[in-house]
Write an enzyme that holds these catalytic residues in place. Structure first.
Site, PDB file in Angstrom:
ATOM      1  N   GLY A 229      16.101 -21.462 -11.380  1.00  0.00           N
ATOM      2  CA  GLY A 229      15.139 -21.893 -12.393  1.00  0.00           C
ATOM      3  C   GLY A 229      15.753 -22.991 -13.241  1.00  0.00           C
ATOM      4  O   GLY A 229      16.973 -23.174 -13.229  1.00  0.00           O
TER       5      GLY A 229
ATOM      6  N   CYS B 179      21.534 -18.913  -8.094  1.00  0.00           N
ATOM      7  CA  CYS B 179      21.606 -19.955  -9.115  1.00  0.00           C
ATOM      8  C   CYS B 179      21.274 -19.377 -10.500  1.00  0.00           C
ATOM      9  O   CYS B 179      22.008 -18.537 -10.992  1.00  0.00           O
ATOM     10  CB  CYS B 179      20.689 -21.116  -8.732  1.00  0.00           C
ATOM     11  SG  CYS B 179      21.033 -22.607  -9.668  1.00  0.00           S
ATOM     12  N   TYR B 180      20.185 -19.771 -11.126  1.00  0.00           N
ATOM     13  CA  TYR B 180      19.832 -19.183 -12.425  1.00  0.00           C
ATOM     14  C   TYR B 180      19.777 -17.662 -12.319  1.00  0.00           C
ATOM     15  O   TYR B 180      20.145 -16.954 -13.255  1.00  0.00           O
ATOM     16  CB  TYR B 180      18.477 -19.717 -12.906  1.00  0.00           C
ATOM     17  CG  TYR B 180      18.121 -19.244 -14.292  1.00  0.00           C
ATOM     18  CD1 TYR B 180      18.578 -19.943 -15.399  1.00  0.00           C
ATOM     19  CD2 TYR B 180      17.362 -18.097 -14.488  1.00  0.00           C
ATOM     20  CE1 TYR B 180      18.287 -19.496 -16.681  1.00  0.00           C
ATOM     21  CE2 TYR B 180      17.056 -17.639 -15.765  1.00  0.00           C
ATOM     22  CZ  TYR B 180      17.518 -18.350 -16.863  1.00  0.00           C
ATOM     23  OH  TYR B 180      17.231 -17.908 -18.120  1.00  0.00           O
TER      24      TYR B 180
ATOM     25  N   HIS C  35      22.212 -22.574  -3.227  1.00  0.00           N
ATOM     26  CA  HIS C  35      20.866 -22.193  -2.757  1.00  0.00           C
ATOM     27  C   HIS C  35      20.882 -21.895  -1.253  1.00  0.00           C
ATOM     28  O   HIS C  35      20.841 -22.823  -0.447  1.00  0.00           O
ATOM     29  CB  HIS C  35      19.864 -23.318  -3.047  1.00  0.00           C
ATOM     30  CG  HIS C  35      19.530 -23.421  -4.499  1.00  0.00           C
ATOM     31  ND1 HIS C  35      18.466 -22.749  -5.059  1.00  0.00           N
ATOM     32  CD2 HIS C  35      20.142 -24.080  -5.510  1.00  0.00           C
ATOM     33  CE1 HIS C  35      18.425 -23.011  -6.356  1.00  0.00           C
ATOM     34  NE2 HIS C  35      19.429 -23.813  -6.656  1.00  0.00           N
TER      35      HIS C  35
ATOM     36  N   GLU D 288      18.520 -20.753   0.442  1.00  0.00           N
ATOM     37  CA  GLU D 288      17.170 -20.890   1.024  1.00  0.00           C
ATOM     38  C   GLU D 288      16.868 -22.286   1.550  1.00  0.00           C
ATOM     39  O   GLU D 288      15.902 -22.473   2.266  1.00  0.00           O
ATOM     40  CB  GLU D 288      16.111 -20.470  -0.012  1.00  0.00           C
ATOM     41  CG  GLU D 288      15.968 -21.365  -1.246  1.00  0.00           C
ATOM     42  CD  GLU D 288      16.953 -21.032  -2.365  1.00  0.00           C
ATOM     43  OE1 GLU D 288      18.050 -20.526  -2.073  1.00  0.00           O
ATOM     44  OE2 GLU D 288      16.618 -21.295  -3.539  1.00  0.00           O
TER      45      GLU D 288
ATOM     46  N   ASP E 134      -7.472 -22.822   8.821  1.00  0.00           N
ATOM     47  CA  ASP E 134      -7.608 -21.647   7.949  1.00  0.00           C
ATOM     48  C   ASP E 134      -8.964 -20.955   8.112  1.00  0.00           C
ATOM     49  O   ASP E 134      -9.029 -19.746   8.341  1.00  0.00           O
ATOM     50  CB  ASP E 134      -7.411 -22.038   6.476  1.00  0.00           C
ATOM     51  CG  ASP E 134      -6.089 -22.746   6.264  1.00  0.00           C
ATOM     52  OD1 ASP E 134      -5.201 -22.606   7.127  1.00  0.00           O
ATOM     53  OD2 ASP E 134      -5.949 -23.452   5.254  1.00  0.00           O
TER      54      ASP E 134
ATOM     55  N   LYS F 164       1.109 -21.328   5.505  1.00  0.00           N
ATOM     56  CA  LYS F 164       0.385 -22.054   6.555  1.00  0.00           C
ATOM     57  C   LYS F 164       0.926 -21.754   7.966  1.00  0.00           C
ATOM     58  O   LYS F 164       0.156 -21.523   8.894  1.00  0.00           O
ATOM     59  CB  LYS F 164       0.493 -23.553   6.271  1.00  0.00           C
ATOM     60  CG  LYS F 164      -0.365 -24.417   7.164  1.00  0.00           C
ATOM     61  CD  LYS F 164      -1.759 -24.507   6.630  1.00  0.00           C
ATOM     62  CE  LYS F 164      -2.640 -25.382   7.473  1.00  0.00           C
ATOM     63  NZ  LYS F 164      -3.985 -25.474   6.903  1.00  0.00           N
TER      64      LYS F 164
END
Ligand code: XMP
Length: 516
Positions: free
Chosen positions: A55, A82-83, A172, A174, A230, A372
């Site tokens: 964050g 991180c944060y 990070h 991710e 979708d 998606k």
């Protein structure tokens, strides 16, 4: 129910990537803002582990976000990123220091001890590439923690409290730029938190079908088909769940690409045998759009006309109790904003907003939990053809926003032809799946050319192709010159009305993907 992970969001730009990595490893997870859940909510969600996101704030300041205390009291494994690491340390009695050793971008972590988080990926003594983005850093650890990784800017780049199963990383895991990041996250979710990784699209499909049946009962459902991925997936899923209680309405605006409307009708009416109303109202839309060249006016006109037609068609079939929509997870996630205030409207995207209230219908949104790429996987699971499932996104207002200025039937026809050739060339070159969206734009500009021995004075056309993961940011696709030359030559030779082709190399930001 599948095992689940809870991600507490502290407002990082990349929180959604944590969720995607976790789901890719077969574990269901949800993102919840740090301040929107209490102990009762945590217990009700019943996660096997909790991840605290990064964050933009600083834990060294007062009044910045903290995790609810219960996060550390329920005996669950916690991973702070991180944060998330910093607030965990601060809340458990360690210390965080503000702003001297900023680290942004590529960095290296020295693995100084074995750790369950590194199992099978990062051996003790190795130096591993990571991606950092922090100004603050941890300078002393709470009791029970040990340091397992360090970097130049972060002496406590990775920390562990094995007894409590609390872990923290300053980098990070991710993002792609941390090459083994997905495996580190998998170690947390599978080995440390004990998730089985049994969340598959086959399982989701069964679960979604049951939920739709439970929600709808004997009610009637109406679903707007657009030809996009979708709404197609929603329609087929609902049809499997409730059969002919579902009617699809396809508002054919006359603003679609060549052959597209016929394809939609053939697939749903003939292949799937789904009751389908085909409202062929191209003339109505063209009439309403006559004389309008302002982009926002076009969008609003198309949106309003769409709703009028949809409502009229729904009434004709006797109305419905439910409206099905292809709302996706990124539309649902409430993002944490520290700035506050409404964000600026760049473009007013059109959907059937307002219809459910107007017609007194409840919503069925079976894709609300999916990203998606997961919707595409679900589509394949439901047997939708690959050519449909892998389609590039196409905007609701269709070709109308790819013809800057006034729209006429002639211009639509010219654009359709150019667009068809362009996409044909992209498919022939095997590039379709590498591109997020590709389309031609017909410019309201005439230029002089020479064709044979004649002077020509025709429209210019721009080609656009971008790579993107979510449409929020994008970069132009780097075609080779031979491809561009070949495509331009074909368009100019084969399409009457175009004598010049350009390639748009604008990224987003500062541009947008569509021209209007
Ligand atoms: P922009 O042009 O804003 O587009 O960069 C981002 C993505 O959204 C699509 N788009 C729309 N989709 N209704 C839609 O359903 C709209 O009005 C609309 N405008 C843009 C665009 O194609 C791209 O994928």
């Amino acid at each position: 129910m599948s095992d689940r992970i809870l991600i507490l969001d502290f407002g990082s730009q990349v929180t959604q990537l944590i969720a995607r990595r976790v789901r890719e490893s077969g574990v269901y997870c949800e993102i919840v803002p740090f301040n929107r859940i209490d102990e009762a909510g945590l217990r009700a969600f019943d996660p096997r582990g909790i991840i605290l996101s990064g964050g933009p704030a600083s834990v060294t300041k007062l009044d910045t976000p903290r995790a609810p205390d219960a996060v550390f009291r329920l005996g669950l494994p916690v991973l702070g990123i991180c944060y998330g690491e910093q607030t965990m340390v601060a809340q458990l009695g360690g210390e965080v220091q503000g702003g001297h050793h900023r680290e942004f971008g590529r960095a290296f972590v020295d693995v100084i001890d074995d750790c369950a988080l590194f199992e099978g990926v990062w051996p003790k003594g190795a130096r591993e590439q990571v991606w950092m983005s922090h100004g603050d850093r941890v300078i002393s650890l709470p009791e029970g923690f040990r340091v397992v990784g360090t970097s130049n800017g972060a002496p406590f780049a990775a920390i562990a409290d094995d007894a409590r199963r609390f872990y923290g990383v300053q980098f990070h895991p991710e993002v792609m730029h941390t090459p083994h990041g997905a495996q580190l996250l998998r170690n947390f979710t599978h080995a440390i938190a004990g998730c089985r990784g049994d969340w598959t699209m086959a399982a989701f499909k069964e679960h979604a079908i049951e939920r739709v049946r439970a929600q709808v009962g004997k009610g009637r459902v109406i679903c707007g088909l657009s030809g996009g991925v979708d709404s197609s997936v929603v329609a087929v899923l609902l049809h499997e769940a409730i059969g002919d209680q579902l009617t699809c309405v396809f508002v054919d605006t006359g603003l679609m690409r060549a052959g597209e409307a016929d394809e939609v009708v053939a697939l749903f009416r003939e292949h799937y045998n789904i009751p389908l109303v085909h409202a062929d109202v191209g003339d109505l839309f063209l009439g309403k759009l006559a004389g309008i060249s302002d982009p926002e006016k076009k969008r609003k006109t198309i949106g309003a006309t769409f709703i009028d037609v949809f409502e009229a068609e729904a009434k004709k079939i006797g109305g419905a109790d439910f409206l099905a929509q292809g709302t996706l997870y990124p539309d649902v996630i409430e993002s944490v904003s520290f700035i506050g205030g409404p964000s600026v409207t760049i473009k007013s995207h059109h959907n059937v907003g307002g219809l459910p209230e107007r017609m007194n219908m409840k919503l069925v949104e079976p894709l609300r939990e999916l990203f998606k790429d997961e919707v595409r996987a679900l589509g394949r699971e439901l047997g939708l053809p690959d050519s449909f499932v892998g389609r590039h996104p196409f905007p609701g207002p269709g070709l109308a926003i790819r013809i800057p200025g006034e729209i006429t039937p002639d211009k639509l026809e010219i654009l359709r032809q150019a667009d068809t050739i362009y996409l044909e060339e992209i498919r022939n070159a095997g590039l379709y799946d590498a591109i997020w969206q590709a389309f031609a734009v017909l410019l309201p500009v005439r230029t002089v050319g020479v064709m044979g021995d004649e002077r020509s004075y025709d429209f210019a056309c721009a080609l656009r192709a971008v790579t993107s993961t979510d449409g929020m940011t994008a970069d132009y696709y780097p075609f080779d010159h031979a491809f561009l030359g070949r495509t331009a030559t074909r368009i100019i030779n084969e399409v009457r009305g175009i004598n010049r082709v350009t390639y748009d190399i604008t990224s987003k930001p500062p541009g947008t993907i569509e021209w209007e």
